[in-house]
Write an enzyme that holds these catalytic residues in place. Sequence first.
Site, short mmCIF file in Angstrom:
data_model
loop_
_atom_site.label_atom_id
_atom_site.label_comp_id
_atom_site.label_asym_id
_atom_site.label_seq_id
_atom_site.Cartn_x
_atom_site.Cartn_y
_atom_site.Cartn_z
N GLN A 1 8.36 1.99 -7.65
CA GLN A 1 9.09 2.86 -7.10
C GLN A 1 10.35 2.10 -6.13
O GLN A 1 11.51 2.43 -6.37
CB GLN A 1 8.52 3.79 -6.06
N SER A 2 9.99 0.93 -5.57
CA SER A 2 10.90 0.51 -4.54
C SER A 2 12.04 -0.25 -5.33
O SER A 2 13.24 0.45 -5.06
CB SER A 2 10.46 -0.40 -3.70
N GLU B 1 3.43 1.71 -0.90
CA GLU B 1 4.07 2.60 0.16
C GLU B 1 3.71 2.66 1.51
O GLU B 1 4.14 2.48 2.61
CB GLU B 1 4.37 4.04 -0.46
N ASP C 1 8.97 2.84 -0.19
CA ASP C 1 9.49 2.30 -1.49
C ASP C 1 11.12 2.92 -1.28
O ASP C 1 11.87 1.99 -1.69
CB ASP C 1 8.58 3.26 -2.41
N GLY D 1 15.22 12.94 19.46
CA GLY D 1 16.50 12.65 20.45
C GLY D 1 16.23 13.39 21.83
O GLY D 1 15.28 13.58 22.13
N GLY D 2 17.50 13.44 22.60
CA GLY D 2 17.19 14.15 23.67
C GLY D 2 17.22 15.64 23.83
O GLY D 2 17.15 16.30 24.95
N1 CAO Z 1 6.47 -9.93 -19.78
C1 CAO Z 1 5.31 -10.72 -19.17
N2 CAO Z 1 4.89 -10.91 -17.98
C2 CAO Z 1 5.32 -9.54 -17.41
C3 CAO Z 1 6.35 -8.74 -17.61
C4 CAO Z 1 6.97 -9.04 -18.78
N3 CAO Z 1 8.14 -8.33 -19.21
N4 CAO Z 1 6.61 -8.21 -16.30
C5 CAO Z 1 5.66 -8.30 -15.73
N5 CAO Z 1 4.87 -9.35 -16.04
C6 CAO Z 1 3.59 -10.18 -15.44
C7 CAO Z 1 4.13 -10.58 -14.11
O1 CAO Z 1 4.54 -11.94 -14.47
C8 CAO Z 1 3.03 -10.76 -13.39
O2 CAO Z 1 1.91 -11.69 -13.93
P1 CAO Z 1 1.12 -12.80 -13.04
O3 CAO Z 1 0.54 -12.28 -11.95
O4 CAO Z 1 0.36 -13.48 -14.00
O5 CAO Z 1 2.51 -13.79 -12.64
C9 CAO Z 1 2.05 -9.52 -13.60
O6 CAO Z 1 2.91 -8.91 -14.73
C10 CAO Z 1 1.99 -8.37 -12.75
O7 CAO Z 1 3.10 -8.34 -11.82
P2 CAO Z 1 2.79 -7.80 -10.53
O8 CAO Z 1 1.78 -9.02 -9.70
O9 CAO Z 1 3.96 -7.68 -9.74
O10 CAO Z 1 2.42 -6.41 -10.79
P3 CAO Z 1 0.81 -5.62 -9.93
O11 CAO Z 1 0.89 -4.25 -10.67
O12 CAO Z 1 -0.20 -6.36 -9.96
O13 CAO Z 1 1.46 -5.44 -8.53
C11 CAO Z 1 2.64 -4.52 -6.76
C12 CAO Z 1 2.09 -4.22 -8.24
C13 CAO Z 1 3.68 -3.31 -6.73
C14 CAO Z 1 1.65 -4.21 -5.67
C15 CAO Z 1 3.44 -5.74 -6.79
O14 CAO Z 1 4.19 -5.92 -7.59
C16 CAO Z 1 4.20 -5.98 -5.28
O15 CAO Z 1 3.66 -6.20 -4.09
N6 CAO Z 1 5.39 -5.66 -5.29
C17 CAO Z 1 6.31 -6.03 -4.28
C18 CAO Z 1 6.29 -4.80 -2.99
C19 CAO Z 1 6.83 -3.59 -3.87
O16 CAO Z 1 7.67 -3.42 -4.41
N7 CAO Z 1 6.11 -2.51 -3.80
C20 CAO Z 1 6.27 -1.31 -3.92
C21 CAO Z 1 5.58 -0.80 -5.05
S1 CAO Z 1 5.99 0.78 -5.56
O17 CAO Z 1 4.98 1.56 -4.54
#
Ligand code: CAO
Length: 485
Positions: free
Chosen positions: A74-75, A196, A225, A304-305
């Site tokens: 989302q973010s 979030e 987000d 607020g106030g």
């Molecule tokens: N091709 C190949 N690999 C890809 C890819 C692509 N096109 N797109 C993503 N990937 C891979 C990444 O390289 C990553 O791999 P490694 O961990 O092996 O390096 C993997 O997909 C997972 O990416 P991620 O760790 O970002 O995803 P997740 O689902 O595990 O975590 C989230 C999701 C949101 C918790 C994390 O991305 C995060 O903390 N983001 C920053 C904060 C944020 O934006 N949070 C808001 C989310 S909305 O509520």
Amino acid sequence: MAVRKKASKAKAKAKAKAKAATKKVVKLKSKRPAAKASSAKAAANGLPKPSNKPYGQAGKALDGVKILDFTHVQSGPTCTQLLAYLGADCIKVERPGVGDITRGQLRDVKGADSLYFTMLNGNKRSITIDSKNPKGKEILERLIKHCDVLVENFAPGALDRMGLTWDYIHKTNPRMIVASVKGFGPGPYEDCKVYENVAQCTGGAASTTGFREGPPLVTGAQIGDSGTGLHLAFGICAALYQRNRTGRGQKVFASMQDGVLNLARVKLRDQQRLAHGPLTEYSQYGEGVPFGKATPRAGNDSGGGQPGWILKCKGWENDPDAYIYFITQAPVWGAICDLIGKPEWKTDPDYATPPARLPRLKHIFATIEEWTMTMTKFEVMEKCNAVDIPVGPILSMKEIAEEQSLRDTGTVAEVDHPVRGKYLTVGCPVKFSDSITEVKRSPLLGEHTEEILTKVLGYSAKELAEIKTSGAITPPEKPAKAEAA
Ligand code: CAO
């Protein structure tokens, strides 16, 4: 020195151009109707011409800005969707065969991209690239050279693990802006993944939301987000503006904790005020409940106030949204007293002044509620607005979805999707007098892969065929059963 010389050359060029332009305008002046004369005059003054296009139709604010959108969930997508609404060409990179995880989350229509995805990825093009495949990396390099901004919100370190380090990107395209959302800034939690509600809790919003006697509460508005996406979009626009002067890109970073805290700053204000005495506008002050060491939860008190509270309206017994927010703004206190049938409160020393009212707010709001309960929330609003009393009916999402004025301004927009059909989305929440903000449907997974590879990045048909067999844009094929055996 060289810079100065260049600048004076450019100045002379601009002067000559302006002269020519002025001449042109003078020539046209006599032929143009009288209404156009003012714009010609403005140009002669060196001022920009007033637009002769209809309201909001003079092009798109971010026309020409190219975004390499590496966002998910989302973010990040909120940020890039806003930029795309403003006209940026947003190329969303997704993992082949998988895509943004939200495509399949909270699905309401079988086989169709979820509303979670479609409402956050409008106006974008989708290309599938495996960023860990060598050919995929090559395509990404071309995209980095082509685009102005890379936006990402992977978990900390993920972009580096793909080989897309700041050093590599900056060397490949020094003009590129690299914009990131992470849960936390540098510090003890910088490596943590964040969603979030984690941000709402760590940014100070949850501890100050809810009722004093209850647990902390998260709010339905996605301030962690979408709020952080909004902060990042603002940062990107500022970096694009600075790049006009420096020619250089830079890193733009928005942490979700910082974003939430920015939105909860009035509560940090109250934290500091606590050192100087009780927070008199909190109803707990009037109730004689002592304050602790930290900003407390304030229920529905106004931040607020001007004291405010949520009051029942007609039908509250069956309708969970038959309520109104009522603010006892001091300048209209007399009007409130007249309206609720308590004219004597205007002169009664216990009620006549804001400080006198503070310890009696509970009783005051209970009395106003006796009046609001006799009418629907819309009737209360009509009566209050007529005498300038600020109130707000609690609108349900159903009411918002059906509200014609929000459709008319494009804030709620209906778009058509080839798989799921028509759906509602939230359009651009900022309105411009001179720019178009269109709202288009979200792309299907990889819908624009070939288009981007050939028309944007210039790959030939032969190269495209090679890319297709490399596994860079399609999921790895499962071996046929006979071969596998
Ligand atoms: N091709 C190949 N690999 C890809 C890819 C692509 N096109 N797109 C993503 N990937 C891979 C990444 O390289 C990553 O791999 P490694 O961990 O092996 O390096 C993997 O997909 C997972 O990416 P991620 O760790 O970002 O995803 P997740 O689902 O595990 O975590 C989230 C999701 C949101 C918790 C994390 O991305 C995060 O903390 N983001 C920053 C904060 C944020 O934006 N949070 C808001 C989310 S909305 O509520």
